[in-house]
Design an enzyme around this catalytic site. Structure first.
Site, mmCIF file in Angstrom:
data_model
loop_
_atom_site.group_PDB
_atom_site.id
_atom_site.type_symbol
_atom_site.label_atom_id
_atom_site.label_comp_id
_atom_site.label_asym_id
_atom_site.label_seq_id
_atom_site.Cartn_x
_atom_site.Cartn_y
_atom_site.Cartn_z
ATOM 1 N N GLU A 169 -2.724 11.951 3.066
ATOM 2 C CA GLU A 169 -3.631 11.443 4.086
ATOM 3 C C GLU A 169 -3.578 12.402 5.273
ATOM 4 O O GLU A 169 -2.513 12.920 5.601
ATOM 5 C CB GLU A 169 -3.173 10.035 4.517
ATOM 6 C CG GLU A 169 -4.061 9.384 5.543
ATOM 7 C CD GLU A 169 -3.659 7.931 5.810
ATOM 8 O OE1 GLU A 169 -2.539 7.540 5.455
ATOM 9 O OE2 GLU A 169 -4.475 7.204 6.400
ATOM 10 N N GLU A 180 0.870 -1.190 0.000
ATOM 11 C CA GLU A 180 0.000 0.000 0.000
ATOM 12 C C GLU A 180 0.898 1.227 0.000
ATOM 13 O O GLU A 180 1.876 1.289 0.739
ATOM 14 C CB GLU A 180 -0.888 -0.016 1.254
ATOM 15 C CG GLU A 180 -1.694 1.261 1.449
ATOM 16 C CD GLU A 180 -2.508 1.269 2.751
ATOM 17 O OE1 GLU A 180 -2.880 0.181 3.247
ATOM 18 O OE2 GLU A 180 -2.750 2.366 3.277
#
Ligand SMILES: *[C@@H]1O[C@H](CO)[C@@H](O)[C@H](O)[C@H]1NC(C)=O
Ligand SMILES: *[C@@H]1O[C@H](CO)[C@@H](O)[C@H](O)[C@H]1NC(C)=O
Ligand SMILES: *[C@@H]1O[C@H](CO)[C@@H](O)[C@H](O)[C@H]1NC(C)=O
Ligand SMILES: *[C@@H]1O[C@H](CO)[C@@H](O)[C@H](O)[C@H]1NC(C)=O
Ligand SMILES: *[C@@H]1O[C@H](CO)[C@@H](O)[C@H](O)[C@H]1NC(C)=O
Length: 356
Positions: free
Chosen positions: A189, A184
């Site tokens: 974020e 990932e």
């Protein structure tokens, strides 16, 4: 040098410790020794400083020489959303959210595309008196690209990043059906008011670490171990400056976020020019070199994912300190539709390039 040093002192007597009695030869030896020691000290200080600049003690570093990229895929205009699946089942991240299907998103304008822009947003209408209400979660969107990619250069034109109390937005890549086996890559974020900079992170299986290695980047390194089992899946993290995400990023008009994923490593940062040539862009925000992480076995088949989660474990973990009031995160989401007015992504085009 070493042998003359030894000679001078092996033949020394107590009287020779008095400088006034030293011969020219001994003076030369003493001066030479002082110069050698000074050179060693200066060398050590410079060496430590250089190592610090690079964030580690291991000086080996991959060769990120220029690759020639050709355009493979473009997400843009009114067909922007056609290349995505709308993930609309139970949120694997434990958020207080209902991810909607494409019909709901279109009807309620939660995804909206024009020739030049694509919007992805959280519902701002459903309140306590609505049917259905938001007492089990608010409507939001999670998109996953139908195409899964291998290594390449990815450019994301980001015009507005979502922020606000209870939000947990992300722009990332993963293979959700083979996680963490296929890795990932989190590009942008943040949670809640998002004023402390964007988070960049990798999550992998075992044997992928960024600890104590040379890295070339402007962001601040957090945990080094990328293994998902370390510290409850924190990942190996890098945090950017406040301008890398949220209100500051948006006020500056956004920017093009670049991911270069190749055998030598993964780098994330702003693209300084339209040309797809990271070798000309200066240090990235985050550098994850392959020094102690074999890229080919940790990262495969990555979909581009865009979502805006609400509450969920990362948001909840810092909720009490977020300055978002005294209600619980889920009560906040259920009762304050208008609080999500800034909780939207606005994109220009996404471009994916492949080398050779
Ligand atoms: C990096 O690779 C390029 C292309 O193969 C080569 O020209 C260059 O000399 C290499 N640089 C180093 C420092 O090894
Ligand atoms: C990139 O293209 C240039 C010009 O065609 C060529 O000289 C160079 O070798 C290529 N580099 C790589 C890594 O293929
Ligand atoms: C959907 O959102 C766009 C952009 O905010 C707006 O221009 C448009 O009027 C909205 N459409 C509807 C049907 O509300
Ligand atoms: C890490 O991944 C393994 C599968 O490789 C999984 O069993 C485990 O629950 C994950 N742990 C966390 C904290 O995500
Ligand atoms: C990657 O995707 C391809 C095509 O769907 C599949 O054949 C392959 O097994 C996948 N590789 C891994 C390691 O998951």
């Amino acid at each position: 040098m070493v042998s003359s040093y030894d000679m001078g002192y092996s033949s020394s007597s107590r009287s020779r410790m008095d400088p006034r009695g030293w011969t020219r030869k001994i003076w030369l030896i003493v001066v030479s020794v002082i110069i050698v020691i000074a050179v060693i000290i200066i060398g050590a200080v410079v060496g430590v400083a250089a190592t610090r600049n690079n964030g580690g003690t291991n000086s080996s570093y991959p060769n990120y020489s220029k690759l020639n990229y050709t355009l493979l895929d473009t997400y843009s205009g009114q067909s922007f959303f056609d290349k995505f699946e709308y993930f609309s089942t139970y949120d694997p991240a434990g958020g207080f959210v209902h991810y909607v299907n494409p019909e709901y998103a279109l009807t309620n304008n939660l995804t909206y595309a024009t020739a030049s822009t694509a919007l992805v947003r959280v519902d701002t209408k459903v309140g306590p008196g609505s049917v259905p209400d938001a007492s089990t979660g608010r409507f939001s969107v999670r998109l996953e690209s139908k195409t899964q990619y291998g290594p390449g250069l990815f450019l994301f034109d980001v015009k507005h990043t979502p922020y606000g109390c209870a939000t947990w937005p992300a722009l990332w890549l993963a293979d959700p059906n083979n996680w963490p086996a296929n890795g990932e890559i989190d590009l942008m974020e943040a949670v809640n008011k998002a004023t402390t900079g964007g988070l960049v992170a990798l999550h992998t299986t075992a044997d992928c670490s960024m600890s104590d290695i040379r890295r070339e980047m402007s962001g601040a390194a957090g945990q080094g171990d990328c293994h998902n089992a370390t510290n409850s899946n924190t990942g190996c993290t890098v945090t950017g400056a406040p301008a890398s995400y949220g209100p500051e990023f948006n006020a500056a008009g956004g920017g093009v976020v670049a991911l270069e994923w190749r055998d030598e490593g993964i780098r994330v940062g702003g693209a300084a020019a339209a040309a797809p040539d990271p070798s000309s862009w200066g240090p990235p925000l985050a550098d994850f070199p392959s020094t102690n992480c074999d890229m080919a076995s940790h990262f495969r088949n990555q979909s581009i994912i865009v979502n805006i989660d609400l509450c969920g474990y990362l948001t909840e973990a810092v909720w009490a300190k977020s300055g978002c009031g005294s209600s619980t995160c889920t009560d906040f989401v259920a009762n304050n539709p208008s609080a999500f007015a800034d909780a939207y992504w606005e994109f220009g085009a996404f471009q994916v390039f492949k080398s050779k």
